[in-house]
Design an enzyme around this catalytic site. Structure first.
Site, PDB file in Angstrom:
ATOM      1  N   SER A  22     -10.781  -5.041  15.620  1.00 43.23           N
ATOM      2  CA  SER A  22     -10.367  -5.793  14.473  1.00 43.23           C
ATOM      3  C   SER A  22     -10.557  -7.386  15.175  1.00 43.23           C
ATOM      4  CB  SER A  22      -9.089  -5.792  14.357  1.00 43.23           C
ATOM      5  OG  SER A  22      -8.020  -5.704  15.230  1.00 43.23           O
ATOM      6  N   LYS A  44     -15.703  -2.579   7.230  1.00 39.40           N
ATOM      7  CA  LYS A  44     -14.956  -3.870   7.440  1.00 39.40           C
ATOM      8  C   LYS A  44     -13.926  -4.025   6.220  1.00 39.40           C
ATOM      9  CE  LYS A  44     -15.552  -8.409   8.746  1.00 39.40           C
ATOM     10  NZ  LYS A  44     -16.262  -9.431   9.519  1.00 39.40           N
ATOM     11  N   ASP A 134     -19.300 -18.815  13.748  1.00 41.94           N
ATOM     12  CA  ASP A 134     -17.986 -18.426  14.411  1.00 41.94           C
ATOM     13  C   ASP A 134     -18.771 -17.436  15.485  1.00 41.94           C
ATOM     14  OD1 ASP A 134     -15.553 -17.376  14.987  1.00 41.94           O
ATOM     15  OD2 ASP A 134     -15.486 -15.826  13.463  1.00 41.94           O
TER      16      ASP A 134
HETATM   17  P1  ADP Z   1     -13.859 -10.026  12.275  1.00 42.92           P
HETATM   18  O1  ADP Z   1     -14.465 -10.945  10.986  1.00 42.92           O
HETATM   19  O2  ADP Z   1     -12.325  -9.720  11.718  1.00 42.92           O
HETATM   20  O3  ADP Z   1     -13.635 -11.220  13.538  1.00 42.92           O
HETATM   21  P2  ADP Z   1     -15.753  -8.463  13.081  1.00 42.92           P
HETATM   22  O4  ADP Z   1     -16.789  -8.078  12.065  1.00 42.92           O
HETATM   23  O5  ADP Z   1     -16.006  -9.381  14.131  1.00 42.92           O
HETATM   24  O6  ADP Z   1     -14.371  -9.091  12.343  1.00 42.92           O
HETATM   25  O7  ADP Z   1     -15.241  -6.987  13.869  1.00 42.92           O
HETATM   26  C1  ADP Z   1     -14.333  -6.977  14.555  1.00 42.92           C
HETATM   27  C2  ADP Z   1     -14.599  -5.860  15.698  1.00 42.92           C
HETATM   28  O8  ADP Z   1     -14.970  -4.709  15.310  1.00 42.92           O
HETATM   29  C3  ADP Z   1     -15.892  -6.366  16.481  1.00 42.92           C
HETATM   30  O9  ADP Z   1     -15.470  -7.319  17.493  1.00 42.92           O
HETATM   31  C4  ADP Z   1     -16.493  -5.184  17.059  1.00 42.92           C
HETATM   32  O10 ADP Z   1     -15.927  -4.838  18.134  1.00 42.92           O
HETATM   33  C5  ADP Z   1     -15.982  -3.992  16.080  1.00 42.92           C
HETATM   34  N1  ADP Z   1     -17.083  -4.008  14.887  1.00 42.92           N
HETATM   35  C6  ADP Z   1     -17.382  -4.836  13.891  1.00 42.92           C
HETATM   36  N2  ADP Z   1     -18.357  -4.320  13.201  1.00 42.92           N
HETATM   37  C7  ADP Z   1     -18.938  -3.288  13.816  1.00 42.92           C
HETATM   38  C8  ADP Z   1     -20.139  -2.400  13.529  1.00 42.92           C
HETATM   39  N3  ADP Z   1     -20.958  -2.692  12.473  1.00 42.92           N
HETATM   40  N4  ADP Z   1     -20.265  -1.489  14.512  1.00 42.92           N
HETATM   41  C9  ADP Z   1     -19.254  -1.201  15.471  1.00 42.92           C
HETATM   42  N5  ADP Z   1     -18.539  -2.021  15.840  1.00 42.92           N
HETATM   43  C10 ADP Z   1     -18.068  -3.246  14.893  1.00 42.92           C
HETATM   44 MG    MG Z   2     -15.359 -11.103  14.465  1.00 44.38          MG
END
Ligand code: ADP
Ligand code: MG
Length: 469
Positions: A22, A44, A134
């Site tokens: 997250s 997500k 970001d």
């Molecule tokens: P936020 O917008 O809350 O920062 P993220 O899209 O960066 O969310 O996702 C948070 C975490 O979830 C990431 O740092 C990663 O560890 C994991 N994650 C996100 N998207 C993926 C994906 N497509 N496949 C595997 N892990 C993911």
């Molecule tokens: Mg993120």
């Protein structure tokens, strides 16, 4: 982190399983499609209440656009759904985890691996000149194990999510945010360059430049106007240090520009691993072989070296083990031929070196009344001496360049005559020496890169990190 009572949300058509991570705005789950494909995806969940109200509409429009984008270095958005509380983004699943985890399981990354990562991650910025706003290791994911590529996540969303909420609370990690984003609350695309600098710094030194024990300490570091100092260890190349220093410039107007960044020698986009690397390497080998047949050893050697500079990224790019081995075998052959050529070139080079030295002695005789010229010639002699020492190439090169700088100034001021002629010859000789040494140094680096690829190669490092987890 999920508590014992934690239940993943329900979503039509998918079965959500483990929580992948997250971030600031969302929680991401691994899931698979109920349909016959059983495709594995990442879903997500973004709480609508975390968005600026006006943004929900915009975001949905943007998502519709993002859905159409396919880029090898952007996490693909396959589809989306929403209900009264959340927006659900259905994305391709990246089995390699995120870059933050990757760096920290290995402590630090070697410069060459960091460069390949950087080139992957920045390719989209380069091609489309769009900003992310970001960038941080948590938003950079590693694709599968078979095709280990970096992919940017969270792409296109930051624009809708100010780092400051209505209560003026900073959201996200200030560790990666450009100081102007935190202090001025006014910023533009240049914040991405700062973040790139922080990510690179963390990859190379193991922690970001503003790593702190407390929030007060962190705030002080962000608000201060001290120049960011780079640790002395591990030792990095001069280009790498230069780039870091120019990215981590607090004042956005003095920070390196996008244009200069993409043209920076360390970033070296030309040699970025791509589908074209192998073709370019091969084309250079064809030319090298031709020059070799024509008996032009120096030109052939130079072309082999240039080819090696493309073979290394070609090896990085190749994922098929068998083809990789085949390329390696060829590279081995070219390296051996280059070594032979080096011997030939270096013996004719010795002759030139001796000629150059006697010409310089003559010039020195004619420069008795010119202390500045004498001093510059001393530098040139020191360079020649260094050149003859084993492993002194890099130092000799530095000295030649220094001597040349002086002699060029003196040459411009020298009136016509015999001394001018000799000075002119000396400058030409030194330039030839410097060129020759540059090639030597480059060749050694290429060879080193080819040899260490096994230990440090991208796919290998991804594999080893994944077995560590
Ligand atoms: P936020 O917008 O809350 O920062 P993220 O899209 O960066 O969310 O996702 C948070 C975490 O979830 C990431 O740092 C990663 O560890 C994991 N994650 C996100 N998207 C993926 C994906 N497509 N496949 C595997 N892990 C993911
Ligand atoms: Mg993120």
């Amino acid at each position: 982190m999920a508590g014992p009572g934690w239940v993943p949300p329900r979503l039509d058509g998918f079965i959500l399983t483990e929580r992948l991570g997250s971030g600031t705005y969302a929680t991401v789950y691994k899931a698979y499609a109920k349909k016959d494909t059983r495709e594995v995806v990442a879903i997500k969940c973004v709480a609508k209440k975390s968005l600026n109200k006006a943004s929900v509409e915009n975001l949905l429009t943007e998502i519709e656009i993002l859905k159409g984008i396919r880029h090898p270095h952007i996490v693909q958005l396959k589809d989306f759904q929403w209900d009264s509380d959340n927006i659900y983004l259905i994305m391709e699943f990246c089995a390699g985890g995120d870059l933050s985890r990757f760096i920290h399981t290995r402590r630090i990354l070697p410069e060459k691996v960091a460069r390949v990562f950087m080139q992957h991650a920045l390719q989209f910025l380069h091609e489309r000149s769009i900003s992310h706003l970001d960038l941080k290791p948590q938003n950079i994911l590693l694709s599968s194990l078979e095709k280990p590529h970096l992919k940017l996540a969270d792409f296109g969303f930051a624009q809708h999510m100010s780092p400051w909420d209505e209560k003026h609370v900073l959201r996200g990690s200030p560790l990666y945010m450009a100081p102007e984003m935190v202090c001025q609350r006014q910023y533009d695309a240049r914040v991405d360059l700062w973040s790139v600098g922080v990510i690179l710094y963390e990859a190379l030194f193991g922690q970001p430049p503003f790593a702190s024990r407390s929030f007060t300490e962190l705030e002080e570091k962000i608000r201060s106007n001290r120049v960011i100092e780079l640790p002395l260890r591990p030792p990095l190349s001069r280009d790498c240090r230069d780039l870091l220093q120019r990215l981590l410039e607090r004042d956005p107007s003095r920070r390196i520009s996008f244009q200069d960044f993409f043209a920076h020698p360390w970033v070296d986009l030309e040699h970025m691993p791509s589908g074209e690397s192998l073709a370019r390497a091969t084309a250079l080998v064809v030319q090298a072989v031709k020059k070799d047949q024509d008996g032009d050893a120096a030109a052939a050697l130079s072309l082999y070296c240039q080819a090696l500079d493309f073979f290394v990224p070609a090896l990085h790019y190749e994922v098929d083990a068998q083809r990789k081995e085949a390329i390696k075998a060829k590279v081995g052959q070219y390296v051996s031929r280059a070594e032979e050529l080096k011997v030939i070139v270096s013996s004719s080079n010795q002759a030139l070196l001796r000629q150059g030295t006697s010409a310089r002695d003559l010039l020195r005789e004619m420069a008795r009344d010119k202390p500045r010229l004498l001093a510059a010639l001393e530098v040139a002699s020191a360079a020649t001496a260094k050149e003859e020492e084993a492993g002194g190439e890099q130092d000799a090169l530095g000295l030649y360049q220094h001597g040349l700088g002086e002699l060029l100034v003196l040459l411009a001021a020298e009136p016509p005559g015999r001394r001018r002629e000799l000075l002119h010859t000396e400058v030409q000789n030194l330039m030839a020496r410097a060129e020759y040494l540059k090639e030597q140094v480059k060749m050694r680096e290429s060879r080193w890169a080819a040899e260490t690829l096994d230990k440090e190669g991208l796919s290998e490092s991804v594999r080893s990190s994944c077995t560590l987890q």
